[in-house]
Design a protein around this motif. Structure first.
Motif, short mmCIF file in Angstrom:
data_model
loop_
_atom_site.label_atom_id
_atom_site.label_comp_id
_atom_site.label_asym_id
_atom_site.label_seq_id
_atom_site.Cartn_x
_atom_site.Cartn_y
_atom_site.Cartn_z
N GLY A 1 0.78 -1.25 0.09
CA GLY A 1 -0.03 -0.02 -0.07
C GLY A 1 0.78 1.28 0.06
O GLY A 1 0.58 2.18 -0.72
N ILE A 2 1.99 1.36 1.06
CA ILE A 2 2.71 2.46 0.91
C ILE A 2 3.51 2.77 -0.29
O ILE A 2 3.30 3.62 -1.12
CB ILE A 2 3.97 2.15 1.70
N THR A 3 3.91 1.44 -1.20
CA THR A 3 4.78 1.52 -2.46
C THR A 3 3.58 2.14 -3.46
O THR A 3 3.90 2.97 -4.27
CB THR A 3 5.13 0.04 -2.96
N ALA A 4 2.52 1.49 -3.49
CA ALA A 4 1.34 1.95 -4.55
C ALA A 4 1.02 3.37 -4.38
O ALA A 4 0.88 4.07 -5.41
CB ALA A 4 0.15 0.91 -4.45
N TRP A 5 0.76 3.72 -3.10
CA TRP A 5 0.24 5.20 -3.06
C TRP A 5 1.31 6.12 -3.40
O TRP A 5 1.00 7.28 -4.00
CB TRP A 5 -0.21 5.28 -1.40
N THR B 1 -2.77 -3.67 -5.61
CA THR B 1 -3.19 -2.57 -4.73
C THR B 1 -3.20 -1.12 -5.88
O THR B 1 -4.14 -0.48 -5.60
CB THR B 1 -2.14 -2.37 -3.84
N LEU B 2 -2.22 -1.00 -6.60
CA LEU B 2 -2.11 0.14 -7.53
C LEU B 2 -3.35 0.27 -8.48
O LEU B 2 -3.73 1.25 -8.48
CB LEU B 2 -1.00 -0.38 -8.48
N VAL B 3 -3.99 -0.87 -8.98
CA VAL B 3 -4.96 -1.05 -9.76
C VAL B 3 -6.33 -0.35 -9.12
O VAL B 3 -6.98 0.42 -9.27
CB VAL B 3 -5.45 -2.37 -10.20
N GLN B 4 -6.36 -0.72 -7.61
CA GLN B 4 -7.68 -0.24 -6.84
C GLN B 4 -7.60 1.07 -6.35
O GLN B 4 -8.48 1.87 -6.52
CB GLN B 4 -7.90 -1.35 -5.70
N ALA C 1 -8.71 -5.99 0.46
CA ALA C 1 -7.43 -6.73 0.38
C ALA C 1 -7.23 -8.10 -0.43
O ALA C 1 -8.33 -8.78 -0.44
CB ALA C 1 -7.46 -7.20 2.08
N GLN C 2 -6.11 -8.15 -0.83
CA GLN C 2 -6.13 -9.23 -1.97
C GLN C 2 -5.00 -10.34 -1.01
O GLN C 2 -4.07 -10.46 -1.47
CB GLN C 2 -5.37 -8.66 -2.92
N VAL C 3 -5.88 -10.94 -0.21
CA VAL C 3 -5.10 -12.11 0.48
C VAL C 3 -5.25 -13.48 -0.30
O VAL C 3 -6.26 -14.10 -0.53
CB VAL C 3 -5.91 -12.38 1.80
N ALA C 4 -4.08 -13.94 -0.80
CA ALA C 4 -3.77 -15.12 -1.91
C ALA C 4 -4.05 -16.30 -0.88
O ALA C 4 -4.77 -17.05 -1.37
CB ALA C 4 -2.70 -15.00 -2.55
N ALA C 5 -3.56 -16.22 0.35
CA ALA C 5 -3.52 -17.57 1.17
C ALA C 5 -2.97 -17.11 2.48
O ALA C 5 -2.05 -16.32 2.57
CB ALA C 5 -2.88 -18.57 0.58
N ARG C 6 -3.50 -17.86 3.40
CA ARG C 6 -2.78 -17.63 5.00
C ARG C 6 -2.53 -18.82 5.33
O ARG C 6 -2.77 -20.01 5.28
CB ARG C 6 -4.07 -17.44 5.61
#
Length: 367
Positions: A136-140, A167-170, A318-323
Motif C-alpha cells: 500500500g505504501i509503495t502503490a500510494w 493495490t495499484l489498480v484499486q 485486501a487481496q489475500v492469496a492465502a494464509r
C-alpha cells in the motif's frame, strides 16, 4: 537474530531463518526465548507477515541491499504489542500496529521501535491489513507522490494481479483513473474485477494492444519487470508521461551481482530523463529519504494511514492469496513464486485456526 537478542521471560518465539542461497525448502525454523524490548522499543506478537518479491530475491542473494546470511526475512508485519520497554509509552500495550521492517518479520515475536509503529484501525483483519503495508505504501507513493495521477488519466500497470499491482489498480480506479493491467490470462477475471482492462503480458504485440486502447499513449507506466521490456514501457508514454520503475523481476534468475541490474536500469532511466521529449522516469525506492528519519516516518505513517482508511471504508479490498502458518514458510514461498495467485501470500501464527493454505482452486482471486 534471536541468538543475539536480549532474552526474557517464558515466552517462546518462532522465527524462519534464511541460511544462504537456498530453494524454499532450505528455509530453517528455529524456536527460542522471546526477546525483551529495550528503551523506546516494544515486543510485538506478530499476527501477519507477508511474502513479497523482496524475500523471493533475498533467497537468491539478489536483493539490492540485503544483509549477510544467515538472517530472518520478512519485509513488513502486523501485530499486537505484548510489552513496552523502559521509557516507552505503556499505553501501546494491547494495541495493533503495522511496521515496515525490511527484514526480521518472519517471526512470532519481534522487537521494533515504538516510533516506527502505524496503528491499524479497529475492525480490520490482521492478514488483510498486512497486504497493504509495504504494498500500500509503495502503490500510494508511486501513484500520488511520483506520478501525481489525476482523474480521467490512463495508466498501465504491469503485474496487475500481484501484491503491489493489485493495490495499484484499486487505488487508481478509486481515484477515477482508467487502468490497463497486464497479467496471465488465468488472472484476467480477477484483474477486471479490481477495475482494470486486462491484457496478456505474453502477447506477441503487447505494445500494439496497449496503443489500441490508448492511441495517444498512457499517462504513466508502473513497471516492476525491468530488463529490455522497460524500453516498451517508456515508448508507450504520452507526452509528459511518467515511467515509474520499481523492480528488476526480469533478471531475478540471472547469475552475478545483485546490484548490477539495478544500477544499469537506473542509468538507463537517467539517460532518458535527459532526452528533450517531455517524458519523465523515476526509480522508486521505498527507503528513499530514510536518513531523514522523522520526515521519512511521518510520510510513511501518513500514506499508510490513508490506505488503511480506504480499506476500512471498503473503497479497496485486501487481496489475500492465502494464509499459511509461519512454520510452513517454505510452502508460502513456493506458492508466492508459483504465479498462480492474485494478491499476497500471508504468514500467520501456527495457532491461528484460519492458518491453513488453500488449494489453488480455493484461493480467492479478488478478495
Amino acid at each position: 537474530m534471536m541468538t543475539n537478542a536480549r532474552m526474557a521471560g517464558a515466552d517462546l518465539a518462532t522465527e524462519v531463518v534464511l541460511p544462504g542461497i537456498v530453494e524454499p525448502s532450505g528455509l530453517e525454523v528455529r524456536v527460542g526465548p522471546a526477546p525483551e524490548p529495550g528503551p523506546g522499543e516494544v515486543l510485538l506478537a506478530v499476527e501477519a507477515s507477508g511474502v513479497s518479491f523482496a524475500e523471493q530475491q533475498m533467497r537468491r542473494g539478489k536483493y539490492y541491499d540485503q544483509p549477510p546470511f544467515p538472517f530472518v526475512p520478512g519485509y513488513d508485519v502486523v501485530g499486537t504489542v505484548l510489552r513496552a520497554g523502559p521509557s516507552t509509552d505503556a499505553t501501546l500495550t494491547g494495541r495493533r500496529f503495522a511496521v515496515l521492517t525490511k527484514v526480521g518479520g518472519w517471526s512470532s515475536h519481534l522487537i521494533v521501535k515504538a516510533a516506527d509503529l502505524v496503528e491499524v484501525p479497529q475492525g480490520i483483519d490482521p492478514a488483510e491489513a498486512e497486504t497493504v503495508v509495504v504494498n500500500g505504501i509503495t502503490a500510494w507513493q508511486m501513484l500520488h507522490g511520483l506520478a501525481k495521477i489525476r482523474s480521467g488519466q490512463t495508466i498501465l500497470v504491469h503485474g496487475a494481479n500481484g501484491g503491489v499491482g493489485s493495490t495499484l489498480v484499486q487505488l487508481a480506479a478509486h481515484a477515477g483513473v482508467r487502468v490497463i493491467g497486464t497479467a496471465s490470462p488465468r488472472h484476467h477475471d480477477a484483474v477486471r474485477a479490481l477495475g482494470a482492462t486486462p491484457l496478456d503480458y505474453r502477447a506477441p504485440d503487447l505494445p500494439g494492444e496497449v496503443r489500441a486502447l490508448a492511441p495517444d499513449g498512457v499517462d504513466a507506466v508502473f513497471d516492476h519487470v525491468g530488463g529490455e521490456g522497460i524500453v516498451d514501457s517508456f515508448n508507450l508514454l504520452a507526452p509528459d508521461g511518467m515511467l515509474v520503475s520499481y523492480g528488476t523481476a526480469a533478471t531475478k534468475n540471472e547469475a552475478g551481482s545483485s546490484k548490477l541490474p539495478v544500477l544499469k536500469l537506473v542509468g538507463r532511466l537517467l539517460l532518458w530523463n535527459a532526452l528533450p521529449n517531455g517524458k519523465h522516469t523515476h526509480f522508486y525506492n521505498i527507503w528513499a529519504g530514510k536518513r531523514r528519519a522523522d520526515t521519512f516516518q511521518e510520510r510513511l505513517r501518513s500514506d499508510l494511514t490513508s490506505v488503511f482508511g480506504l480499506l476500512a471504508d471498503g473503497a479497496i479490498t485486501a487481496q489475500v492469496a492465502a494464509r499459511i502458518p509461519l512454520s510452513r514458510a517454505a510452502d508460502a514461498m513456493e506458492l508466492a513464486e508459483s504465479g498462480t495467485v492474485t494478491g499476497k501470500v500471508v504468514l500467520v501464527p501456527d495457532s491461528n485456526p484460519e492458518s491453513e493454505p488453500k488449494s489453488e482452486s480455493e484461493v480467492p482471486s479478488a478478495g
